[in-house]
Design an enzyme around this catalytic site. Structure first.
Site, mmCIF file in Angstrom:
data_model
loop_
_atom_site.group_PDB
_atom_site.id
_atom_site.type_symbol
_atom_site.label_atom_id
_atom_site.label_comp_id
_atom_site.label_asym_id
_atom_site.label_seq_id
_atom_site.Cartn_x
_atom_site.Cartn_y
_atom_site.Cartn_z
ATOM 1 N NE ARG A 96 -3.901 0.419 1.934
ATOM 2 C CZ ARG A 96 -5.120 0.420 2.469
ATOM 3 N NH1 ARG A 96 -5.367 1.121 3.555
ATOM 4 N NH2 ARG A 96 -6.095 -0.270 1.916
ATOM 5 C CG HIS A 123 -8.249 -0.033 -2.873
ATOM 6 N ND1 HIS A 123 -7.485 -1.162 -2.614
ATOM 7 C CD2 HIS A 123 -8.895 0.240 -1.694
ATOM 8 C CE1 HIS A 123 -7.656 -1.529 -1.356
ATOM 9 N NE2 HIS A 123 -8.497 -0.699 -0.773
ATOM 10 C CD GLN A 126 -13.029 -2.002 -1.019
ATOM 11 O OE1 GLN A 126 -12.218 -2.050 -0.099
ATOM 12 N NE2 GLN A 126 -14.253 -2.489 -0.907
ATOM 13 C CB CYS A 254 -14.047 0.948 -0.035
ATOM 14 S SG CYS A 254 -13.669 2.707 0.258
ATOM 15 N NE ARG A 282 -10.373 -5.610 0.122
ATOM 16 C CZ ARG A 282 -9.489 -4.671 0.488
ATOM 17 N NH1 ARG A 282 -9.920 -3.514 0.970
ATOM 18 N NH2 ARG A 282 -8.186 -4.855 0.347
#
Ligand code: CP
Ligand code: NVA
Length: 303
Positions: A96, A123, A126, A254, A282
């Site tokens: 990340r 992302h 996600q 999210c 997730r």
């Protein structure tokens, strides 16, 4: 060269479906038995860190979470050298980061998969979770519609590309200056989903199957929060806005959510909200992606 996963369109449409299928596969083989996965976080995380760590465990592997300042990408050593070092010990690297280019440079330098756990631009993990959640709820996604309301964030970009890849109609309701850029629109148009982009959220959500939003100030934009609160006035996803969606239209976010800003409490906590299924997914998509990367697509469904 290993396959990396830096944006959702690193997967072909068939591969994207295969990863979603792998995410629902019971009793996954222990493809990571005895192997490590390094997970670097330059920004905070609740869902992504725990979901990915547990996915690695479920595949028999050992996750090692690393704070960004411990390795200091491009501070202590280059992104390439951070990656080359971790690839000596780990079967894959998740990261990340702020600048998306760090992921691209790391992926180009190593021979293990690099997985984007969120960058300023994208992302995709996600997006996988959101698409799996929608598929579980709606069934076949081709021909269904999705409206993104608010800031066109990293989450928006990956989800819109993924939704277009699976044949969904994409609409965006955002204030001027906060919607998709010309490159974003071109990217969606190339997938056959030229988006409707409007500045009135009510127009975007009319009759759609899913309404999705994200925070008004993303990680790294905290100093812009007051100005953004003003810019996004009128863009709160509230019950009145949800009532314009299809009667069975659902709400996704999210998380983390800011109740009273981008979403009203009675929407995110209400009956149309799928946010906890989305959060749980997730972990399932992290396992599905790693399984697919290490084993290849599962055999075609027979049912
Ligand atoms: N949705 C999401 O990525 O959450 P975290 O930032 O908590 O990981
Ligand atoms: N757009 C948000 C998503 C958080 C999961 C951010 O980047 O902070």
């Amino acid at each position: 060269m290993s396959r990396s996963f830096l944006e959702i369109d690193d997967l072909t449409p068939e591969e994207l479906v295969a990863v979603l299928d792998a995410s629902e596969r019971p009793d996954p083989p222990q493809v990571l038995a005895g192997r490590g996965v390094a997970l670097i976080f330059e920004k905070p995380s609740n869902r992504t860190r725990s979901a990915t760590e547990m996915a690695v465990v479920q595949l028999g592997g050992h996750p090692v979470a690393i704070r960004g300042d411990e390795v200091g990408i491009d501070v202590r050593e280059t992104a390439e050298d951070v990656g080359r070092t971790l690839a000596c010990y780990h079967a894959a690297i998740g990261a990340r980061v702020h600048e998306h280019a760090k992921l691209e440079r790391m992926a180009a330098a190593v021979d293990v998969p690099v997985v984007n756990l969120l960058s300023d631009d994208a992302h995709p993990m996600q997006a996988l979770s959101d698409l799996l959640t929608l598929r579980q709820h709606l069934g076949e996604l081709r021909g269904r519609s999705l409206a993104w309301v608010g800031d066109y964030t990293n989450v928006a970009r990956s989800l819109a590309i993924g939704a277009a890849t699976l044949g969904m109609e994409v609409r965006v309701g955002a204030p001027n200056g906060y919607g998709p850029g010309a490159l974003d629109v071109d990217r969606l148009a190339a997938l056959g989903a030229a988006p409707l982009v409007v500045t009135r959220p009510a127009e975007a959500v009319e009759g759609v199957d899913a309404v999705v939003t994200d925070v008004w100030a993303s990680m790294g934009q905290e100093d812009q929060a007051p100005a953004r609160r003003q810019a996004f006035e009128g863009f709160t996803v509230d019950v009145a806005l949800m009532d314009r969606a299809a009667p069975a239209g659902v709400f996704l976010h999210c998380l983390p959510a800011h109740r009273g800003e981008e979403v009203a409490a009675d929407v995110v906590d209400g009956p149309r909200s799928l946010v906890w299924q989305e959060a749980a997914n997730r972990m399932h998509v992290a396992r599905g992606l790693l399984l697919w990367l290490f084993e290849g697509p599962e055999p075609e469904r027979t049912a």
